[in-house]
Design an enzyme around this catalytic site. Structure first.
Site, PDB file in Angstrom:
ATOM      1  CE  LYS A  13      10.842 -31.097 -25.554  1.00  0.00           C
ATOM      2  NZ  LYS A  13      11.470 -30.185 -24.556  1.00  0.00           N
ATOM      3  NE  ARG A  88      11.418 -26.158 -30.041  1.00  0.00           N
ATOM      4  CZ  ARG A  88      12.325 -27.097 -29.690  1.00  0.00           C
ATOM      5  NH1 ARG A  88      12.352 -28.252 -30.280  1.00  0.00           N
ATOM      6  NH2 ARG A  88      13.192 -26.847 -28.735  1.00  0.00           N
ATOM      7  NE  ARG A 127      20.437 -30.031 -22.685  1.00  0.00           N
ATOM      8  CZ  ARG A 127      19.271 -29.796 -23.300  1.00  0.00           C
ATOM      9  NH1 ARG A 127      18.318 -30.717 -23.293  1.00  0.00           N
ATOM     10  NH2 ARG A 127      19.066 -28.653 -23.895  1.00  0.00           N
ATOM     11  NE  ARG A 160      21.307 -28.389 -26.910  1.00  0.00           N
ATOM     12  CZ  ARG A 160      20.004 -28.613 -26.988  1.00  0.00           C
ATOM     13  NH1 ARG A 160      19.523 -29.829 -26.699  1.00  0.00           N
ATOM     14  NH2 ARG A 160      19.177 -27.670 -27.353  1.00  0.00           N
ATOM     15  NE  ARG A 171      17.130 -23.794 -25.957  1.00  0.00           N
ATOM     16  CZ  ARG A 171      17.773 -24.702 -25.217  1.00  0.00           C
ATOM     17  NH1 ARG A 171      18.823 -24.352 -24.488  1.00  0.00           N
ATOM     18  NH2 ARG A 171      17.380 -25.939 -25.228  1.00  0.00           N
TER      19      ARG A 171
HETATM   20  P1  ADP Z   1      14.579 -31.733 -23.172  1.00  0.00           P
HETATM   21  O1  ADP Z   1      14.826 -32.805 -24.203  1.00  0.00           O
HETATM   22  O2  ADP Z   1      13.127 -31.622 -22.807  1.00  0.00           O
HETATM   23  O3  ADP Z   1      15.192 -30.407 -23.513  1.00  0.00           O
HETATM   24  P2  ADP Z   1      16.467 -33.291 -21.544  1.00  0.00           P
HETATM   25  O4  ADP Z   1      15.899 -34.676 -21.571  1.00  0.00           O
HETATM   26  O5  ADP Z   1      17.653 -33.016 -22.381  1.00  0.00           O
HETATM   27  O6  ADP Z   1      15.288 -32.207 -21.832  1.00  0.00           O
HETATM   28  O7  ADP Z   1      16.801 -32.949 -20.015  1.00  0.00           O
HETATM   29  C1  ADP Z   1      17.399 -31.704 -19.654  1.00  0.00           C
HETATM   30  C2  ADP Z   1      18.435 -31.922 -18.551  1.00  0.00           C
HETATM   31  O8  ADP Z   1      17.769 -32.350 -17.362  1.00  0.00           O
HETATM   32  C3  ADP Z   1      19.481 -32.995 -18.852  1.00  0.00           C
HETATM   33  O9  ADP Z   1      20.699 -32.576 -18.274  1.00  0.00           O
HETATM   34  C4  ADP Z   1      18.940 -34.245 -18.158  1.00  0.00           C
HETATM   35  O10 ADP Z   1      19.998 -35.120 -17.765  1.00  0.00           O
HETATM   36  C5  ADP Z   1      18.231 -33.650 -16.954  1.00  0.00           C
HETATM   37  N1  ADP Z   1      17.024 -34.397 -16.567  1.00  0.00           N
HETATM   38  C6  ADP Z   1      16.117 -34.986 -17.392  1.00  0.00           C
HETATM   39  N2  ADP Z   1      15.123 -35.553 -16.678  1.00  0.00           N
HETATM   40  C7  ADP Z   1      15.400 -35.293 -15.372  1.00  0.00           C
HETATM   41  C8  ADP Z   1      14.747 -35.611 -14.125  1.00  0.00           C
HETATM   42  N3  ADP Z   1      13.598 -36.302 -14.106  1.00  0.00           N
HETATM   43  N4  ADP Z   1      15.323 -35.177 -12.984  1.00  0.00           N
HETATM   44  C9  ADP Z   1      16.491 -34.481 -13.019  1.00  0.00           C
HETATM   45  N5  ADP Z   1      17.142 -34.146 -14.133  1.00  0.00           N
HETATM   46  C10 ADP Z   1      16.624 -34.560 -15.297  1.00  0.00           C
HETATM   47  P1  AMP Z   2      16.102 -28.940 -28.826  1.00  0.00           P
HETATM   48  O1  AMP Z   2      17.233 -29.905 -28.997  1.00  0.00           O
HETATM   49  O2  AMP Z   2      14.756 -29.592 -28.994  1.00  0.00           O
HETATM   50  O3  AMP Z   2      16.225 -28.150 -27.538  1.00  0.00           O
HETATM   51  O4  AMP Z   2      16.222 -27.903 -30.018  1.00  0.00           O
HETATM   52  C1  AMP Z   2      17.364 -27.062 -30.166  1.00  0.00           C
HETATM   53  C2  AMP Z   2      17.071 -25.927 -31.143  1.00  0.00           C
HETATM   54  O5  AMP Z   2      16.791 -26.469 -32.442  1.00  0.00           O
HETATM   55  C3  AMP Z   2      15.857 -25.065 -30.819  1.00  0.00           C
HETATM   56  O6  AMP Z   2      16.155 -24.025 -29.898  1.00  0.00           O
HETATM   57  C4  AMP Z   2      15.494 -24.519 -32.214  1.00  0.00           C
HETATM   58  O7  AMP Z   2      16.381 -23.486 -32.614  1.00  0.00           O
HETATM   59  C5  AMP Z   2      15.776 -25.733 -33.098  1.00  0.00           C
HETATM   60  N1  AMP Z   2      14.585 -26.586 -33.244  1.00  0.00           N
HETATM   61  C6  AMP Z   2      14.443 -27.878 -32.830  1.00  0.00           C
HETATM   62  N2  AMP Z   2      13.232 -28.351 -33.147  1.00  0.00           N
HETATM   63  C7  AMP Z   2      12.565 -27.343 -33.754  1.00  0.00           C
HETATM   64  C8  AMP Z   2      11.254 -27.199 -34.282  1.00  0.00           C
HETATM   65  N3  AMP Z   2      10.364 -28.196 -34.257  1.00  0.00           N
HETATM   66  N4  AMP Z   2      10.915 -25.990 -34.833  1.00  0.00           N
HETATM   67  C9  AMP Z   2      11.802 -24.987 -34.894  1.00  0.00           C
HETATM   68  N5  AMP Z   2      13.042 -25.049 -34.393  1.00  0.00           N
HETATM   69  C10 AMP Z   2      13.439 -26.220 -33.822  1.00  0.00           C
END
Ligand code: ADP
Ligand code: AMP
Length: 216
Positions: A13, A88, A127, A160, A171
């Site tokens: 995302k 969420r 990541r 992270r 999660r």
């Molecule tokens: P989210 O925001 O949904 O938690 P991220 O965009 O941070 O996900 O992506 C999670 C991990 O996967 C990151 O390390 C990112 O670089 C990697 N990633 C994202 N999209 C792809 C893809 N299409 N193919 C491979 N790796 C990806």
């Molecule tokens: P994310 O960066 O989206 O993976 O979010 C990291 C963490 O932030 C999550 O595991 C939750 O603890 C908190 N968080 C982010 N967005 C929300 C949301 N909309 N509602 C509740 N907790 C959130």
């Protein structure tokens, strides 16, 4: 365009929201990024959120809804937005409906990223995030040109603390319990589009542009 990107942690995302928001010239509103900024700044909000985030649990609805209400009231959100990581829970989705109504705005699309848990664990545990600009990398799938340095801004990359495997699994189960019901919530409203999240970044972006009616 007013769009929500929906999907489990690691679905891509953030990676896609950044590109989409840049292309449309609208803000990417990522609640996870906003919370991490608050934690880093040591604000009252950050102190309250940190324990929940470290445990892989959700931050309480009332806290998040207040944060998003403030953000959506900023002038740049009038042009549109890409919501990433919010809503969420059903309570958050209902609050967003009320906020949008209050501003005379309606959602255009909710895009669900479909991807299996094994791939999510691989993505999250590899990541790396730029401390300065927030851009995401992956040690195998999208490594930076120079180890631990951001290609875009030369910032330092870090892992992270909630991307450690046990917290990742927590999660994913929180997603299944609290967030998955939103799929039905938005499907019933006729807003849901589903795309495969497992392909290469460019493929996912093409699919995203197609289902939001803004193809390349
Ligand atoms: P989210 O925001 O949904 O938690 P991220 O965009 O941070 O996900 O992506 C999670 C991990 O996967 C990151 O390390 C990112 O670089 C990697 N990633 C994202 N999209 C792809 C893809 N299409 N193919 C491979 N790796 C990806
Ligand atoms: P994310 O960066 O989206 O993976 O979010 C990291 C963490 O932030 C999550 O595991 C939750 O603890 C908190 N968080 C982010 N967005 C929300 C949301 N909309 N509602 C509740 N907790 C959130």
């Amino acid at each position: 365009m007013r769009v929500i990107l929906l999907g489990p942690p690691g679905a891509g995302k953030g990676t896609q929201a950044r590109q989409l928001a840049a292309r449309w010239g609208v803000p990417q509103i990522a609640t996870g990024d906003m919370l991490r900024d608050a934690v880093a700044a040591g604000t009252a909000l950050g102190r309250q959120a940190k324990q929940h985030m470290d445990a892989g649990e959700l931050v309480p609805d009332a806290v998040i809804i207040g944060l998003v209400a403030e953000r959506l009231a900023q002038p740049d959100a009038r042009t549109g937005f890409v919501l990433d990581g919010f809503p969420r829970t059903v309570v958050q989705a209902e609050a967003l409906d009320r906020l949008a109504d209050g501003h005379g705005l309606s959602l255009d699309r909710v895009v669900l990223f479909e991807i299996d848990d094994g791939e999510l664990v691989r993505r999250l545990t590899g990541r790396r995030v730029c401390r300065a600009c927030g851009r995401n990398y992956h040690v195998v799938f999208s490594p930076p040109a120079r180890a631990d340095r951001c290609d875009a801004c030369d910032g330092t990359l870090y892992q992270r603390s909630d991307d450690e495997e046990d917290t990742v699994r927590r999660r994913l189960s929180v997603y299944a319990r609290d967030t998955r019901p939103l799929i039905e919530y938005y499907r019933r409203r006729g807003l849901l589009e589903t795309i495969p999240g497992a392909g290469p970044v460019e493929q996912v972006f093409d699919d995203l542009l197609r289902v939001t009616g803004s193809g390349r």
